[in-house]
Enzyme design. Structure first.
Site: not given
Ligand code: 16G
Ligand code: MG
Length: 501
Positions: A371, A64, A278, A458
């Site tokens: 957000a 990503s 991505d 994460g």
């Protein structure tokens, strides 16, 4: 299960000694060179999940918004959703098993989940444009094949496209055709229909500048462009022909720096947007007549969508329940606006699409956005039809939308990265280290309209610090003070955090 073959092939995708990885917010993510064994093993796991659910499972190779050197992998469940939490645990166990324990872990998972090993398995695979992605997706295929699974490798895909393919294949084509062509047809048709009803039909509303983060979004948007060319003309920037993936561009850059990406000239009132690496996030922005930058981030997109839908429900006199789901990162001002002005209930979940999505499913219409630009609206087919019919009767939506955004004056905020911490209450309260939450509470009291929280990332080995207040200066001060509290109470190493980070 041919255990001999698994052991043999696993050795060709050997796990580096002592490496421990976690199935995180959105799958495994780390430096690409540490991921070969994880990919092979996720191929194996996808086969087991496919056998258990008797459905097609997706595997996406991407990291990503992370830097180009990183990579990652996530599994997609039968209805195009994120992997079920119990299987995330299996994924972590399998990824961290030493070579000699692999067979046992595979058998354990199969037994715990009552997998019928005789069942057929089918896995679809997609990947982003990172240099490491092709080889890593081949390792996934090796894992799938050694367990006797069938597969289809779609090659280069955006993450939403892979989710779409999985859903189509598991719903017998009713949702759409599981081909890239099917995807473009379905989405462009919906887009053209929707824009036909928009009251703003001048040329200036029919062009859009798109920053593709030097990633897969560029390739796919270029392919898709001619499907909606009458409705919209797009100009692509950061299309990967020179720049580096996610470097000085993309949704994450624009959101965190509050400025346009490099390589994109903006004139006043031109409409612009950015994808991430991505293409599963989007943020919009423009310069006003005075050259000031305005960002329409996930909070504002959620406000626009939910208000639009709420108005339609009022028009048609439907009392369906509508809810908005946000995370702790949502600007406090947008939450207040939704609750107090729009009278839409707002819920807060932990960071990560899977948490928001899950909560949003509780409503007739669930709108969720982070957000940072990840999000969507969920509603049933019946609701969809009603909305479509009544949209034709509504006028003046553009004026209303512009007015609405004027009402959400963002509180200023500041985000920084620091070391490990644990949290509760949808990540808004720190549980450890002791004393940290109390320290944050005391600091927050010093500033007007302020809020602050800290949470471990994460996707990276850092803790993020968020602070908002009624001025940029106060938000910066608060963020710095909270960072210092984290540094002192959470055993910070290296240099003390500096103002402005
Ligand atoms: C992942 C998540 C995204 C979240 C981000 C937070 C998905 C598909 N992606 O990219 O939703 O905002 O992680 O990153 O769930 P962080 O934990 O490093 O702050
Ligand atoms: Mg993404």
């Amino acid at each position: 299960m041919d255990l001999g073959a698994i052991t043999k092939y696993s050795a060709l995708h050997a796990k580096p000694n002592g490496l421990i990885l976690q199935y995180g917010t959105a799958g495994f993510r780390t430096k690409a060179e540490h991921l070969d064994h994880v990919m092979f093993r996720m191929g194996l796991l996808a086969v087991l999940r496919s056998k258990q659910t008797k459905s097609t499972i997706g595997v996406m190779v991407t990291a990503s918004h992370n830097p180009e050197e990183d990579n990652g992998v996530k599994l997609v469940d039968p209805l195009g959703e994120m992997l079920a939490p119990s299987w995330e645990e299996h994924a972590t166990c399998l990824a961290n098993a030493e070579e000699q324990d692999m067979q046992r872990v595979l058998i354990d998972i199969s037994e715990k989940e009552a997998v019928n090993l005789q069942q057929d398995a089918f896995v679809v695979i997609g990947r982003d444009t990172r240099p490491s992605s092709e080889k890593l997706s081949q390792s996934v295929i090796d894992g799938v094949t050694v367990l006797g699974g069938q597969f289809h490798d779609y090659g280069l895909l955006t993450t939403p496209q892979l989710h779409y393919m999985v859903y189509c294949r598991n719903t017998g084509g009713r949702y759409g055709k599981a081909t890239i062509e099917g995807y473009y047809q379905k989405l462009s048709k919906a887009f053209v229909e929707l824009t036909k009803q928009a009251s703003c039909s001048g040329d200036e509303y029919r062009s859009l500048k798109v920053d593709c983060a030097n990633g897969i979004g560029a390739l796919k948007l270029r392919e898709m462009e001619h499907y909606f060319s009458q409705g919209l003309s797009v100009q692509l920037f950061n299309d990967g022909s020179k720049g580096k993936l996610n470097h000085l561009c993309g949704a994450d850059f624009v959101k965190s720096h509050q400025k346009p990406p490099q390589g994109m000239e903006i004139k006043s009132n031109e409409r612009c947007c950015s994808f991430d690496g991505d293409a599963d996030r989007i943020v919009y922005y423009y310069h006003d007549a005075d050259g000031h930058f305005h960002l329409i981030d996930g909070d504002k997109i959620a406000t626009l969508i939910s208000s639009f839908l709420k108005e339609l429900l009022v028009e048609i006199g439907e009392s369906l329940n509508i809810g908005v789901v946000q995370t702790a990162y949502a600007n406090g001002s947008s939450t207040r606006y939704l609750e107090e002005v729009m009278k839409v209930p707002v819920y807060c979940t932990k960071t990560g699409v899977k948490h928001l999505h899950h909560k949003a499913q509780e409503f007739d219409i669930g709108v969720y956005f982070e957000a940072n630009g990840h999000g969507t609206a969920l509603f049933s087919t019946a609701v969809e039809m009603k909305i479509k019919q009544s949209a034709e009767q509504l006028e003046d939506k553009k004026r209303k939308a512009a007015k609405m955004l004027e009402n959400i004056i963002d509180l200023f905020n500041q985000v920084a990265d620091r070391r490990v911490i644990s949290t509760t209450d949808a990540e808004r309260q720190a549980v450890t280290p002791p004393g940290l939450q109390e320290a944050i509470n005391d600091l927050v009291k010093k500033y007007k309209l302020s809020r602050a929280f800290v949470r471990p990332s994460g996707t990276e080995d850092v803790v993020r610090v968020y602070a908002e207040a009624d001025s940029q200066e106060s938000a910066d001060h608060l963020a710095h003070e909270v960072s210092l509290a984290v540094f002192q109470l959470a055993g910070g190493i290296g240099e003390r955090p500096q103002p402005g980070f």
